[in-house]
Scaffold this motif. Structure first.
Motif, PDB file in Angstrom:
ATOM      1  N   THR A  69     -12.040  32.245  -8.172  1.00  0.00           N
ATOM      2  CA  THR A  69     -11.071  33.237  -8.604  1.00  0.00           C
ATOM      3  C   THR A  69      -9.954  33.803  -8.072  1.00  0.00           C
ATOM      4  O   THR A  69      -9.011  34.209  -8.629  1.00  0.00           O
ATOM      5  CB  THR A  69     -11.759  34.633  -8.963  1.00  0.00           C
ATOM      6  N   GLY A 129      -9.389  35.193 -12.011  1.00  0.00           N
ATOM      7  CA  GLY A 129     -10.572  35.403 -12.780  1.00  0.00           C
ATOM      8  C   GLY A 129     -10.634  34.732 -14.257  1.00  0.00           C
ATOM      9  O   GLY A 129     -11.528  34.331 -14.702  1.00  0.00           O
ATOM     10  N   ALA A 154     -10.810  40.321 -10.685  1.00  0.00           N
ATOM     11  CA  ALA A 154     -11.328  39.293 -11.201  1.00  0.00           C
ATOM     12  C   ALA A 154     -12.150  39.358 -12.051  1.00  0.00           C
ATOM     13  O   ALA A 154     -12.298  38.683 -13.198  1.00  0.00           O
ATOM     14  CB  ALA A 154     -11.701  38.316 -10.180  1.00  0.00           C
ATOM     15  N   PRO A 208     -17.277  37.836 -11.647  1.00  0.00           N
ATOM     16  CA  PRO A 208     -16.764  37.794 -10.171  1.00  0.00           C
ATOM     17  C   PRO A 208     -17.289  38.787  -9.590  1.00  0.00           C
ATOM     18  O   PRO A 208     -18.157  39.410  -9.779  1.00  0.00           O
ATOM     19  CB  PRO A 208     -15.368  37.823 -10.277  1.00  0.00           C
TER      20      PRO A 208
END
Length: 410
Positions: free
Chosen positions: A111, A118, A141, A136
């Motif tokens: 990410t 993300g 993210a 994440p």
């Protein structure tokens, strides 16, 4: 469509499912924790997984199962944060090693720790057949991955502590400050603590803690004498010391002081109060899960203080296996991804095609991981069954055990 035996009523099926999920999911984490080579888990009758044609996967994978799960990590994040991505990836691999024959394939996606990263990582994982997103780690993210996953109807189990990114279908598995506050204030109240002061950082964490603190003190019938907020600026502790000094006028009217921040903060606060020659013998210092470090637990000036945190027996076993495998001790939050992967594997075995539906993920009985009891709320937040520890000056000891089910009313 659920397949069932012809002689089963709806009530029997519902009861069987609740019982099966409760025992099987708890067993999943327990068996994984013990490193057992066998498991009593299995799919419900008629719900065996039928893998079909899957899209081609690009990038790194962990495991070879038929059910694909995206693992979103900050593997190229700036500011030294990439190391947590590596640790989390290692923990995920360890979870699958300790859950043999799990039907999971983790699609590892980077990410970069950003919103766009993300979103792109989640979109790629979903296009490759991911039915669930783990991670994440960082809030931006999570926000990006969550928007992509929501559009595709794929649930997210993230590791951020920022509750603003939680939502329906985006669940936080992290240790949330609200749980710490609820547990430690509830326990303090049970020990006849009624009048409180608090010393909180003047940041977003402090704001969340203050709201929870006010709510829990009110709920337990206590009173708040004062709340002091101190500014955090690198290693500069001058404002913290000044605000600790400002507590002097309230010390005679309180019997508990809440200092949730960890690191050097609790020790410095106690040192400051002792330097005032204040009467603090009858005041109980209260802390949070941030206190679960050698720096705090081995500080003799904090002996007798209480803090809330997850049960640590499971983490000690996990940390030992991690060190043996990777040659270094894991950070405390590395257990989050371990529990996330184990949960996914357990749900695949126990819940069949319904494995990641909201009704399964928000099961009120919750799940039992290596960090103890937890459950997801429909709004994406979680509740945890925490223990209360007392600092001994050479570690800590449990003074109130973590609950084993959510019916205990902790």
């Amino acid at each position: 469509m659920e397949i069932r035996h012809m002689d089963e009523t709806d009530a029997v099926v519902r009861h069987r499912r609740r019982t099966f999920l409760k025992t099987a999911l708890a067993g999943a984490s327990t068996l994984a924790l013990g490193g057992c080579l066998g498991s009593s888990l299995g799919t419900l009758p008629g719900e065996q997984i039928q893998p079909g044609a899957q899209p081609q996967v690009t990038g790194e994978t962990i495991g070879t199962g038929a059910v694909r799960v995206g693992l979103m990590l900050p593997l190229s994040s700036s500011g030294g944060n990439a190391s947590i991505g590596t640790v989390f990836k290692n923990s995920a691999a360890l979870a699958l090693q300790n859950f043999p024959n799990s039907d999971v394939q983790l699609l590892v996606k980077d990410t970069g720790g950003t919103t766009e990263g993300g979103r792109a990582a989640a979109q790629q994982a979903i296009s490759e057949g991911a039915e669930l997103i783990l991670g994440p780690v960082f809030a931006p993210a999570v926000s990006g991955a969550g928007s992509a996953a929501r559009a595709a109807g794929v649930p997210v189990i993230a590791f951020s502590t920022d509750t603003s990114v939680a939502a329906r279908g985006i669940y936080l598995l992290s240790f949330l400050p609200e749980s710490d506050v609820k547990r430690i204030i509830g326990y303090a109240s049970s020990q006849q603590k009624r009048s409180y002061a608090a010393l909180l950082p003047n940041d977003s964490y402090g704001s969340v803690v203050e709201a929870a603190f006010r709510q829990e003190v009110g709920r337990t019938g206590g009173r708040i004498a004062t709340i002091q907020r101190y500014n955090v600026s690198g290693s500069d502790t001058s404002d913290l010391v000044a605000k600790a000094n400002a507590l002097q006028s309230s010390l005679t009217s309180i019997d508990a002081l809440f200092v949730p921040a960890g690191g050097p903060v609790p020790g410095l606060v106690m040192q400051t109060l002792m330097g005032l020659n204040a009467e603090i013998g009858n005041i109980k210092l209260l802390g949070s899960g941030q206190w679960d470090t050698p720096q705090v637990k081995n500080n003799p000036t904090l002996t007798g203080s209480w803090f809330a945190g997850p049960e640590d027996s499971g983490f000690r076993g996990f940390a030992q296996r991690y060190q043996q495998t990777y040659g270094a001790p894991p950070p405390r939050n590395a257990s989050l991804v371990y529990d996330g992967v184990t949960l996914a594997a357990g749900l695949i075995r126990s819940a069949g095609p319904q494995r990641f539906q909201q009704s399964i993920l928000t099961n009120r009985d919750g799940f039992l991981g290596i960090d103890g009891l937890f459950r997801f709320k429909p709004n994406g937040l979680n509740e945890r069954g925490l223990a209360v520890y007392q600092v001994t000056g050479s570690g800590s000891q449990v003074v109130s055990a973590a609950p084993r089910d959510f019916r205990s009313g902790f």
